[in-house]
Design an enzyme around this catalytic site. Structure first.
Site, mmCIF file in Angstrom:
data_model
loop_
_atom_site.group_PDB
_atom_site.id
_atom_site.type_symbol
_atom_site.label_atom_id
_atom_site.label_comp_id
_atom_site.label_asym_id
_atom_site.label_seq_id
_atom_site.Cartn_x
_atom_site.Cartn_y
_atom_site.Cartn_z
ATOM 1 N N TYR A 62 0.841 -1.205 0.000
ATOM 2 C CA TYR A 62 0.000 0.000 0.000
ATOM 3 C C TYR A 62 0.873 1.252 0.000
ATOM 4 C CZ TYR A 62 -4.125 -2.917 0.886
ATOM 5 O OH TYR A 62 -5.131 -3.857 0.793
ATOM 6 N N PRO A 235 -15.941 -1.977 0.840
ATOM 7 C CA PRO A 235 -17.328 -2.208 1.267
ATOM 8 C C PRO A 235 -18.290 -1.126 0.783
ATOM 9 C CG PRO A 235 -16.018 -1.367 3.106
ATOM 10 C CD PRO A 235 -15.056 -1.671 1.987
ATOM 11 N N LEU A 236 -17.749 0.066 0.466
ATOM 12 C CA LEU A 236 -18.603 1.157 -0.024
ATOM 13 C C LEU A 236 -18.544 1.233 -1.550
ATOM 14 C CD1 LEU A 236 -20.020 3.205 2.089
ATOM 15 C CD2 LEU A 236 -18.111 1.941 3.058
ATOM 16 N N GLY A 239 -18.035 4.398 -3.404
ATOM 17 C CA GLY A 239 -19.140 5.349 -3.620
ATOM 18 C C GLY A 239 -19.906 5.101 -4.904
HETATM 19 N N1 LIG Z 1 -7.439 -7.646 -0.077
HETATM 20 C C1 LIG Z 1 -7.520 -6.928 -1.187
HETATM 21 O O1 LIG Z 1 -7.242 -7.419 -2.293
HETATM 22 C C2 LIG Z 1 -7.943 -5.490 -1.084
HETATM 23 C C3 LIG Z 1 -8.195 -4.734 -2.252
HETATM 24 C C4 LIG Z 1 -8.607 -3.414 -2.091
HETATM 25 C C5 LIG Z 1 -8.768 -2.870 -0.827
HETATM 26 N N2 LIG Z 1 -8.492 -3.622 0.294
HETATM 27 C C6 LIG Z 1 -8.674 -3.080 1.670
HETATM 28 O O2 LIG Z 1 -9.959 -2.501 1.749
HETATM 29 C C7 LIG Z 1 -9.838 -1.155 2.216
HETATM 30 C C8 LIG Z 1 -10.947 -0.315 1.655
HETATM 31 O O3 LIG Z 1 -10.843 -0.273 0.257
HETATM 32 P P1 LIG Z 1 -11.445 0.934 -0.583
HETATM 33 O O4 LIG Z 1 -10.815 2.195 -0.187
HETATM 34 O O5 LIG Z 1 -11.430 0.512 -2.005
HETATM 35 O O6 LIG Z 1 -12.958 0.876 -0.035
HETATM 36 P P2 LIG Z 1 -14.186 1.826 0.131
HETATM 37 O O7 LIG Z 1 -14.346 2.117 1.590
HETATM 38 O O8 LIG Z 1 -15.313 1.161 -0.591
HETATM 39 O O9 LIG Z 1 -13.847 3.163 -0.677
HETATM 40 C C9 LIG Z 1 -13.190 4.265 -0.116
HETATM 41 C C10 LIG Z 1 -12.666 5.106 -1.263
HETATM 42 O O10 LIG Z 1 -13.784 5.531 -2.066
HETATM 43 C C11 LIG Z 1 -13.876 6.966 -2.029
HETATM 44 N N3 LIG Z 1 -15.310 7.340 -1.947
HETATM 45 C C12 LIG Z 1 -15.986 8.057 -2.876
HETATM 46 N N4 LIG Z 1 -17.262 8.200 -2.510
HETATM 47 C C13 LIG Z 1 -17.417 7.569 -1.335
HETATM 48 C C14 LIG Z 1 -18.522 7.369 -0.464
HETATM 49 N N5 LIG Z 1 -19.762 7.861 -0.739
HETATM 50 N N6 LIG Z 1 -18.345 6.653 0.663
HETATM 51 C C15 LIG Z 1 -17.124 6.137 0.948
HETATM 52 N N7 LIG Z 1 -16.039 6.312 0.157
HETATM 53 C C16 LIG Z 1 -16.179 7.009 -0.983
HETATM 54 C C17 LIG Z 1 -13.095 7.386 -0.788
HETATM 55 O O11 LIG Z 1 -12.638 8.703 -0.969
HETATM 56 P P3 LIG Z 1 -12.460 9.672 0.307
HETATM 57 O O12 LIG Z 1 -11.211 9.235 0.980
HETATM 58 O O13 LIG Z 1 -12.350 11.015 -0.327
HETATM 59 O O14 LIG Z 1 -13.690 9.537 1.178
HETATM 60 C C18 LIG Z 1 -11.973 6.359 -0.790
HETATM 61 O O15 LIG Z 1 -10.999 6.679 -1.764
HETATM 62 C C19 LIG Z 1 -8.439 -0.734 1.790
HETATM 63 O O16 LIG Z 1 -7.955 0.340 2.550
HETATM 64 C C20 LIG Z 1 -7.660 -1.996 2.027
HETATM 65 O O17 LIG Z 1 -7.333 -2.086 3.402
HETATM 66 C C21 LIG Z 1 -8.095 -4.912 0.168
#
Ligand SMILES: NC(=O)c1ccc[n+]([C@@H]2O[C@H](COP(=O)([O-])OP(=O)(O)OC[C@H]3O[C@@H](n4cnc5c(N)ncnc54)[C@H](OP(=O)(O)O)[C@@H]3O)[C@@H](O)[C@H]2O)c1
Length: 318
Positions: A62, A235-236, A239
């Site tokens: 990361y 999980p989101l 967005g």
């Molecule tokens: N094991 C794997 O292969 C794998 C792959 C991917 C991720 N992960 C893990 O999962 C975690 C979460 O992943 P993710 O960041 O893709 O998940 P997420 O919680 O679904 O998405 C968050 C991202 O989406 C943006 N966003 C835009 N609109 C949003 C809204 N309405 N609500 C929430 N977020 C919004 C956020 O921007 P803002 O920051 O501006 O709010 C942030 O960049 C990672 O940090 C990592 O630990 C694991």
């Protein structure tokens, strides 16, 4: 925030996990300097701690190591914090150019890479041990005996307490378990209202011509049968639920009736699942972390859960 015992481990974890992938990452953030990203990372981690979150998810890759390194700033602000939180990291993905300029993007579950990766994470996180280490993505060239030896050495040297996987099917876990004797207690998978395929896989079993071919059928049931905690990444859906107007309206309606944000409803949909899925949230915005954590205090009805599921999958049930 409610805690639940992590099956197979001796600690209690909050239902919501904070995922650190976006810390130290400039994506959608304009041109932040490294110092600005560092102070943003600290604010974000503090916001998660203030909401009661005690579980933080990392990976060696990361921010190319920046996320773990920036996270370590938090030790300066809270004495005694290390023993109060659960730190999870992952290994096994290697970027193009690592270590040689012509090395391809690939997966690597060799003994040497697993051990080196953990050593690097411990150094960047400035900690003596990881609570949990996950294998990030299945390596087709995996030799389970090598993984077994690496996990044993890490466990008995005190560098890692527990182990798990990410993006693995039941068969892939069984293959590892043929040799790996350390219990595998977590499987982190992509699950959200837009990408509900692993839940959907069980619903469309025995259907002719399902819309999409689903891979990983039975993975969730396998994890429940084998006491493996399922964590939901993205999980989101970043967005993107707002791009589906039907789903977006449905979420708004339920959010209004429950007096919470849409983010809380999208998260509550995962928490309702009886597998006790842990959403791994990735927003860097403190106000969004607070909004999402309201999900912990509401429980969707079965009707609400199904309405959202159907709107998210884009067609009625069989
Ligand atoms: N094991 C794997 O292969 C794998 C792959 C991917 C991720 N992960 C893990 O999962 C975690 C979460 O992943 P993710 O960041 O893709 O998940 P997420 O919680 O679904 O998405 C968050 C991202 O989406 C943006 N966003 C835009 N609109 C949003 C809204 N309405 N609500 C929430 N977020 C919004 C956020 O921007 P803002 O920051 O501006 O709010 C942030 O960049 C990672 O940090 C990592 O630990 C694991």
């Amino acid at each position: 925030m409610h805690k639940q015992k992590l099956i197979g481990a001796n600690f209690e974890s909050t239902r919501i996990v904070y995922g650190c992938m976006n810390l130290g990452n400039n994506r959608n953030r304009g041109e932040l300097t490294e110092n600005q990203m560092r102070s943003e990372a600290v604010k974000t981690i503090n916001a998660a701690l203030e909401q009661g979150i005690n579980f933080f998810d990392h990976a060696d890759i990361y921010g190319k190591g920046k996320s773990e390194e920036m996270f370590s700033e938090i030790w300066k602000l809270h004495s005694g914090l290390r023993e109060k939180i659960i730190l999870q990291s992952k290994c096994g993905i290697r970027f193009e150019g690592d270590p040689k300029s012509d090395s391809p993007h690939r997966f690597d579950f060799t003994y040497e890479h697993i051990i080196n990766s953990v050593e690097g994470s411990l150094k960047r996180l400035k900690t003596e041990y990881l609570d949990i280490l996950l294998l990030h993505r299945p390596d087709p060239l995996v030799e389970p005996e090598e993984v077994a030896k690496a996990f044993d050495d890490l466990r008995w040297s005190g560098k890692v307490k527990y182990f798990g996987v990410s993006n693995h099917t039941g068969y892939q876990i069984d293959l590892l378990k043929k040799y790996v004797t350390q219990p595998l207690i977590v499987n982190q998978l992509e699950i959200n209202l837009i990408h509900s395929d692993l839940i959907n896989a069980g619903v469309i079993t025995n259907q002719r011509n399902p819309k999409d071919f689903i891979r990983g059928e039975g993975t969730l049931d396998y994890c429940r049968l084998n006491d493996i905690t399922i964590q939901a990444w993205s999980p989101l859906a970043l967005g993107s639920y707002d791009d589906n107007s039907n789903l977006s309206e449905m979420i708004s309606e339920i959010a209004k009736s429950r007096n919470v944000s849409k983010e809380a409803i999208v998260t509550a949909w995962l928490l309702k699942h009886p597998a006790k899925i842990q959403p791994v949230i990735g927003t860097r915005r403190p106000e969004r972390i607070e909004a999402i954590c309201k999900a912990d205090s509401i429980e969707l009805t079965r009707d609400e859960w199904y309405k959202l599921f159907i709107a998210g999958r884009g067609e009625d049930l069989p």
